[in-house]
Design a protein around this motif. Structure first.
Motif, PDB file in Angstrom:
ATOM      1  N   ASN A  48      73.064  25.045 -27.610  1.00 40.00           N
ATOM      2  CA  ASN A  48      71.609  24.968 -27.668  1.00 40.00           C
ATOM      3  C   ASN A  48      71.065  24.159 -26.493  1.00 40.00           C
ATOM      4  N   GLY A  49      71.784  24.182 -25.379  1.00 39.68           N
ATOM      5  CA  GLY A  49      71.377  23.421 -24.210  1.00 39.68           C
ATOM      6  C   GLY A  49      70.201  24.060 -23.504  1.00 39.68           C
ATOM      7  N   VAL A  50      69.657  23.339 -22.535  1.00 37.85           N
ATOM      8  CA  VAL A  50      68.521  23.832 -21.768  1.00 37.85           C
ATOM      9  C   VAL A  50      68.940  24.061 -20.330  1.00 37.85           C
ATOM     10  N   SER A  51      68.234  24.929 -19.648  1.00 35.48           N
ATOM     11  CA  SER A  51      68.490  25.184 -18.234  1.00 35.48           C
ATOM     12  C   SER A  51      67.209  25.681 -17.595  1.00 35.48           C
ATOM     13  N   ALA A  52      67.116  25.505 -16.309  1.00 35.48           N
ATOM     14  CA  ALA A  52      65.996  26.010 -15.525  1.00 35.48           C
ATOM     15  C   ALA A  52      66.543  26.975 -14.491  1.00 35.48           C
ATOM     16  N   VAL A  53      65.904  28.113 -14.344  1.00 35.88           N
ATOM     17  CA  VAL A  53      66.402  29.177 -13.484  1.00 35.88           C
ATOM     18  C   VAL A  53      65.387  29.481 -12.394  1.00 35.88           C
ATOM     19  N   SER A  54      65.872  29.646 -11.169  1.00 33.68           N
ATOM     20  CA  SER A  54      64.973  29.914 -10.046  1.00 33.68           C
ATOM     21  C   SER A  54      64.683  31.399  -9.904  1.00 33.68           C
ATOM     22  N   ASN A  55      63.832  31.696  -8.955  1.00 38.86           N
ATOM     23  CA  ASN A  55      63.612  33.076  -8.534  1.00 38.86           C
ATOM     24  C   ASN A  55      64.881  33.636  -7.899  1.00 38.86           C
ATOM     25  N   THR A  67      73.852  15.351 -18.167  1.00 42.62           N
ATOM     26  CA  THR A  67      74.533  14.838 -19.356  1.00 42.62           C
ATOM     27  C   THR A  67      74.823  15.937 -20.373  1.00 42.62           C
ATOM     28  N   GLN A  68      74.356  17.131 -20.107  1.00 39.49           N
ATOM     29  CA  GLN A  68      74.523  18.218 -21.058  1.00 39.49           C
ATOM     30  C   GLN A  68      75.924  18.797 -20.960  1.00 39.49           C
ATOM     31  N   LEU A  69      76.590  18.958 -22.079  1.00 41.68           N
ATOM     32  CA  LEU A  69      77.927  19.517 -22.102  1.00 41.68           C
ATOM     33  C   LEU A  69      77.879  20.988 -21.732  1.00 41.68           C
ATOM     34  N   SER A  70      78.857  21.438 -20.956  1.00 41.23           N
ATOM     35  CA  SER A  70      78.909  22.852 -20.571  1.00 41.23           C
ATOM     36  C   SER A  70      79.130  23.752 -21.770  1.00 41.23           C
ATOM     37  N   SER A  71      79.704  23.187 -22.845  1.00 43.59           N
ATOM     38  CA  SER A  71      79.987  23.965 -24.052  1.00 43.59           C
ATOM     39  C   SER A  71      78.812  24.000 -25.025  1.00 43.59           C
ATOM     40  N   SER A  73      68.751  13.112 -14.565  1.00 38.36           N
ATOM     41  CA  SER A  73      69.421  13.647 -13.389  1.00 38.36           C
ATOM     42  C   SER A  73      69.817  15.086 -13.706  1.00 38.36           C
ATOM     43  N   VAL A  74      69.727  15.940 -12.694  1.00 42.06           N
ATOM     44  CA  VAL A  74      69.922  17.375 -12.899  1.00 42.06           C
ATOM     45  C   VAL A  74      71.017  17.876 -11.972  1.00 42.06           C
ATOM     46  N   THR A  75      71.950  18.645 -12.531  1.00 44.31           N
ATOM     47  CA  THR A  75      72.998  19.284 -11.734  1.00 44.31           C
ATOM     48  C   THR A  75      72.573  20.707 -11.419  1.00 44.31           C
ATOM     49  N   TYR A  76      72.545  21.013 -10.123  1.00 42.08           N
ATOM     50  CA  TYR A  76      72.105  22.328  -9.669  1.00 42.08           C
ATOM     51  C   TYR A  76      73.297  23.137  -9.163  1.00 42.08           C
ATOM     52  N   SER A  77      73.290  24.426  -9.471  1.00 43.89           N
ATOM     53  CA  SER A  77      74.356  25.335  -9.022  1.00 43.89           C
ATOM     54  C   SER A  77      73.737  26.569  -8.398  1.00 43.89           C
ATOM     55  N   LEU A  78      74.417  27.095  -7.388  1.00 41.31           N
ATOM     56  CA  LEU A  78      74.003  28.338  -6.736  1.00 41.31           C
ATOM     57  C   LEU A  78      74.847  29.470  -7.296  1.00 41.31           C
ATOM     58  N   GLN A  79      74.192  30.499  -7.833  1.00 41.65           N
ATOM     59  CA  GLN A  79      74.880  31.642  -8.405  1.00 41.65           C
ATOM     60  C   GLN A  79      74.715  32.854  -7.515  1.00 41.65           C
ATOM     61  N   ALA A  80      75.693  33.776  -7.581  1.00 43.35           N
ATOM     62  CA  ALA A  80      75.622  35.021  -6.817  1.00 43.35           C
ATOM     63  C   ALA A  80      76.183  36.169  -7.643  1.00 43.35           C
ATOM     64  N   VAL A  81      75.567  37.329  -7.510  1.00 41.13           N
ATOM     65  CA  VAL A  81      76.083  38.582  -8.056  1.00 41.13           C
ATOM     66  C   VAL A  81      75.778  39.677  -7.043  1.00 41.13           C
ATOM     67  N   LYS A  82      76.485  40.790  -7.152  1.00 46.35           N
ATOM     68  CA  LYS A  82      76.102  41.950  -6.362  1.00 46.35           C
ATOM     69  C   LYS A  82      74.675  42.352  -6.730  1.00 46.35           C
ATOM     70  N   SER A  83      73.938  42.916  -5.775  1.00 40.58           N
ATOM     71  CA  SER A  83      72.537  43.249  -6.038  1.00 40.58           C
ATOM     72  C   SER A  83      72.391  44.300  -7.127  1.00 40.58           C
ATOM     73  N   THR A  84      73.474  45.048  -7.408  1.00 43.10           N
ATOM     74  CA  THR A  84      73.433  46.061  -8.465  1.00 43.10           C
ATOM     75  C   THR A  84      73.797  45.494  -9.828  1.00 43.10           C
ATOM     76  N   ASP A  85      74.197  44.214  -9.868  1.00 45.28           N
ATOM     77  CA  ASP A  85      74.601  43.584 -11.127  1.00 45.28           C
ATOM     78  C   ASP A  85      73.498  42.673 -11.646  1.00 45.28           C
ATOM     79  N   SER A  86      73.669  42.214 -12.871  1.00 45.67           N
ATOM     80  CA  SER A  86      72.718  41.288 -13.479  1.00 45.67           C
ATOM     81  C   SER A  86      73.369  39.921 -13.649  1.00 45.67           C
ATOM     82  N   PHE A  87      72.562  38.874 -13.543  1.00 43.18           N
ATOM     83  CA  PHE A  87      73.066  37.525 -13.766  1.00 43.18           C
ATOM     84  C   PHE A  87      73.370  37.311 -15.244  1.00 43.18           C
TER      85      PHE A  87
END
Length: 382
Positions: free
Chosen positions: A147-154, A140-144, A71-85
């Motif tokens: 060496n965790g894994v993540s998948a990032v969208s466009n 199940t992955q701890l936020s702390s 099972s995967v927990t998905y989050s929506l992130q936002a930054v100003k267009s002039t900033d970097s994630f």
């Protein structure tokens, strides 16, 4: 003997190889392109307080691929267009979904999007350009995990104008003679006066107002420009008129903080002077004596028009006390003793339960009681 020793070396090498292969399987790496955000694809969004509950858009994305079923927990992130994630970019959780699902989606309301954009540095009332992306992590992955894994969208670019969250709630204005001495303006007809809010948007208001003059006078006003007929001036204690004919309301207890409740449809109100203090075993004075907070009058302060105090606190319990006889206090929403958060807004309510300092230290105590729909406390480490 040599043969036994050599066999042990070979066995150790084999075990190391097995563990190494096992570690690789337990720690797969997800590609940065393993999620495709299919909606939104861009665009401009009109956000307003009066339509906060409406959907801004429905976020849609393809599932993350980690090389194993989870099972995967998905989050929506936002930054100003002039900033970097970054890992610390502001985010909201969209939900937890099976990795076997073909497509995942979640409706995002204007309120949720507005809060996300404000936390990303958006300016109230100013159109801005923002980047959005979706991140997926095994649930199940701890936020702390280091060496965790993540998948990032466009990344997707949108434009939007954040609104003041106060605009989600009906306001009642209290213009009066105290305004100029209390960070507002005397008898302001331009909306520069203290306000109280209706948390239910039902014409029933409550709130705190600091009146820093010895003999304050004021009137209730539903229209900040004085252009309507429902100004709500006082006609007698506990009631007021709905037209221009009433007289000023004159609190008898002098300068200080007052708590109001107003039933606008019934043309009735209550008014009582209150102290604003912290008390409890976590404070230097214990439960025996309150320590008073100060109203912040500095417009450049991030705590403008809030009650603050720098104070050394222990890892123990406390309350906000508003009256010496303990009949009015502020504390936890649950009514039970709870640990507060450090640095973030901790929502509280009138007559709630004891709060507990999470760790001993020096803090700036910040009490924000400007909006009755969002009474909150912050403990800012110093």
């Amino acid at each position: 003997m040599k043969k036994i020793f050599l066999s042990l070396i070979l066995l150790a090498g084999t075990m190391t190889s097995i563990v190494s292969c096992s570690d690789e399987k337990l720690d797969p790496q997800a590609s940065s392109s393993s999620i495709n955000m299919t909606s939104p694809t861009g665009g401009s969004f009109v956000l307003t307080g009066t339509t906060a509950g409406n959907n801004a858009f429905t976020a849609s994305w393809t599932p993350a691929e980690f090389g194993f079923s989870s099972s995967v927990t998905y989050s929506l992130q936002a930054v100003k267009s002039t900033d970097s994630f970054s890992n610390s970019s502001q985010a909201i959780v969209l939900g937890t979904y099976s990795s076997d699902a073909d497509v995942n989606e979640k409706a995002v309301t204007q309120r949720i999007l507005n809060n996300l954009l404000l936390s990303a540095g958006g300016s109230i009332g100013t159109s801005g350009s923002f980047k959005l992306r979706i991140i997926g992590k095994p649930s199940t992955q701890l936020s702390s995990s280091t060496n965790g894994v993540s998948a990032v969208s466009n990344e997707v670019t949108i434009t939007a104008t954040p609104y003041d969250t106060f605009d989600e709630f009906q306001k009642l204005y209290l213009p009066g003679s105290y305004g100029g001495a209390s960070t507002f303006a005397d008898w302001s007809g331009a909306g520069n006066s203290a306000t109280i809010f209706s948390a239910g948007n039902d014409g029933k208001y409550e709130g705190f107002v600091w009146m820093n003059v010895s003999s304050p006078e004021f009137k209730f006003n539903s229209d900040p420009t004085w252009s309507g007929n429902d100004k709500g001036e006082s006609s007698a204690d506990g009631s007021f008129t709905g037209n221009l004919g009433g007289s000023n309301i004159k609190p008898a207890d002098g300068a200080g903080t007052y708590f109001f409740t107003v039933n606008w449809p019934a043309l009735t109100y209550t008014m009582a002077k209150r102290q604003v203090a912290i008390i409890g075993q976590a404070t230097p004075n214990g439960w025996g004596s309150p320590t008073y907070l100060t109203f912040d009058t500095n417009p450049a302060s991030p705590y403008y028009r809030m009650y603050t105090l720098d104070l050394a606190l222990t890892n123990d319990e406390f309350l906000i006390r508003l009256k010496d006889d303990w009949s009015v206090k502020m504390g936890t929403l649950s009514g039970n003793t709870e640990n507060t958060t450090t640095g973030g807004q901790y929502k509280i309510k009138l007559n709630g339960g004891n709060m507990k300092v999470p760790a001993a230290g020096n803090y700036k105590v910040v009490l924000d009681i400007r909006n009755s729909a969002n009474y909150n406390l912050r403990l800012m480490p110093q």
